[in-house]
Design an enzyme around this catalytic site. Structure first.
Site, PDB file in Angstrom:
ATOM      1  N   GLU A 131     -11.082 -10.868  -1.391  1.00  0.00           N
ATOM      2  CA  GLU A 131     -10.731 -10.117  -0.198  1.00  0.00           C
ATOM      3  C   GLU A 131     -12.001  -9.537   0.429  1.00  0.00           C
ATOM      4  OE1 GLU A 131      -6.443  -8.652  -0.333  1.00  0.00           O
ATOM      5  OE2 GLU A 131      -7.589  -7.226  -1.508  1.00  0.00           O
ATOM      6  N   GLU A 160      -9.755  -0.721  -1.666  1.00  0.00           N
ATOM      7  CA  GLU A 160      -9.438   0.661  -1.285  1.00  0.00           C
ATOM      8  C   GLU A 160      -9.555   1.592  -2.485  1.00  0.00           C
ATOM      9  OE1 GLU A 160      -5.669  -0.164   0.601  1.00  0.00           O
ATOM     10  OE2 GLU A 160      -6.731  -1.251   2.177  1.00  0.00           O
ATOM     11  N   GLY A 192      -7.309  -5.335   6.768  1.00  0.00           N
ATOM     12  CA  GLY A 192      -6.716  -4.393   7.713  1.00  0.00           C
ATOM     13  C   GLY A 192      -7.421  -4.338   9.058  1.00  0.00           C
ATOM     14  N   LYS A 225       0.855  -1.194   0.000  1.00  0.00           N
ATOM     15  CA  LYS A 225       0.000   0.000   0.000  1.00  0.00           C
ATOM     16  C   LYS A 225       0.896   1.251   0.000  1.00  0.00           C
ATOM     17  CE  LYS A 225      -3.370  -2.752   2.420  1.00  0.00           C
ATOM     18  NZ  LYS A 225      -4.666  -2.809   3.044  1.00  0.00           N
ATOM     19  N   HIS A 237      -8.597  -3.109  -6.298  1.00  0.00           N
ATOM     20  CA  HIS A 237      -8.480  -3.290  -4.848  1.00  0.00           C
ATOM     21  C   HIS A 237      -9.621  -2.525  -4.167  1.00  0.00           C
ATOM     22  CE1 HIS A 237      -6.959  -3.088  -0.746  1.00  0.00           C
ATOM     23  NE2 HIS A 237      -6.157  -4.099  -1.063  1.00  0.00           N
TER      24      HIS A 237
HETATM   25  C1  PEP Z   1      -4.804  -5.982   1.204  1.00  0.00           C
HETATM   26  O1  PEP Z   1      -4.370  -4.846   1.247  1.00  0.00           O
HETATM   27  O2  PEP Z   1      -5.076  -6.465   0.113  1.00  0.00           O
HETATM   28  C2  PEP Z   1      -4.952  -6.734   2.453  1.00  0.00           C
HETATM   29  C3  PEP Z   1      -5.467  -7.931   2.386  1.00  0.00           C
HETATM   30  O3  PEP Z   1      -4.546  -6.118   3.612  1.00  0.00           O
HETATM   31  P1  PEP Z   1      -4.399  -6.825   5.054  1.00  0.00           P
HETATM   32  O4  PEP Z   1      -3.642  -8.103   4.860  1.00  0.00           O
HETATM   33  O5  PEP Z   1      -3.679  -5.822   5.885  1.00  0.00           O
HETATM   34  O6  PEP Z   1      -5.791  -7.097   5.557  1.00  0.00           O
END
Ligand code: PEP
Length: 249
Positions: free
Chosen positions: A164, A95, A170, A11, A93
């Site tokens: 995800e 985010e 996070g 990130k 992603h």
């Molecule tokens: C990500 O940024 O894709 C992610 C899975 O972050 P984290 O492992 O911190 O949850």
């Protein structure tokens, strides 16, 4: 037989010194994880440096623009990624979907330009907690996958999918191996139904969401989990090594 992959998404973290340390460590670690594709995803400013040092790992950009070139201040193109020999790109992603208003339509365009440029997109999908609690997780991931694949032919191109769940990113809250496996198997069934059995069996599906040195092994032992996309834990060298090794088992 799908080769495992572990991708570390830094990130907006790191420095030139951190990038050099990670390159050195993962070049050295490569022989012990030769059965895993280790992918480092540094911020764009360090991508060229980390890619230039790559021997035992590959690199992914965290984002790319769908236009070829031009007046898109702050963006990078697929041609630039090809130029520095970067192989992978994170696309969609959560985010970027949430904070930078990336829609399914924009993500479909990015997927198409990546594939046309022989880059391998790592398509990120996943539901929110509200969607999960409303029983919508399956419908959300199906919609996201099909929208992203709209303009590409998977029979002749490779992509990677990263499931995800947004509620696990996070947060320190990981999906249980059973929860993750259930969705991964479903995504594979969507690929089979919509494209082909061969594509479903060939496509790597990673799990992401608070994967840690403690949880990686059990998650990666699930039949449809082909490795992980790792955020926070990819910034801790020793933890990320353990996670990469867990995918090698
Ligand atoms: C990500 O940024 O894709 C992610 C899975 O972050 P984290 O492992 O911190 O949850």
């Amino acid at each position: 037989m799908r080769k495992s992959m572990v991708a570390g998404n830094w990130k907006m973290n790191g420095s030139s010194a951190f990038a050099a340390q990670m390159s050195e460590q993962f070049n050295q670690h490569a022989p012990t994880v030769s059965s895993v594709d280790v992918v480092l995803c540094p911020p764009a400013i360090y991508l060229s440096q980390v890619q230039g040092d790559a021997q035992g790992y590959a690199c992914a950009a965290q984002n790319v623009h769908f236009a070829g070139s031009g007046a898109f201040t702050g963006e990078i193109s697929v041609a630039m990624l090809n130029d520095i020999k970067c192989k992978y790109v994170l696309v969609g992603h959560s985010e970027r979907r949430e904070m930078f208003a990336e829609t399914d339509a924009i993500i479909a365009k990015k997927m198409a330009v990546c594939v046309a440029a022989s880059l391998v997109p790592i398509l990120c999908i996943g539901e929110t907690l509200v969607q999960r609690n409303n029983g919508e997780a399956f419908a959300v991931v199906k919609r996201q996958v099909l929208a992203a694949l709209e303009d590409i032919d998977l029979k002749t191109n490779d992509i990677v999918i990263a499931y995800e769940p947004i509620w696990a990113i996070g947060t320190g809250e990981t999906a249980t191996p059973e929860q993750a496996q259930e969705i991964h198997a479903y995504i594979r069934s969507v690929l089979e139904a919509e494209i082909s059995l061969e594509v479903a069996e060939r496509t790597r599906i990673l799990y992401g969401g608070s994967v840690s040195a403690l949880t990686a092994s059990e998650l990666f032992s699930q039949p449809d989990i082909d490795g992980g996309l790792v955020g926070g834990a990819s910034l801790k060298v020793e933890d990320f090594k353990i996670i990469c090794s867990a995918a090698a088992n």
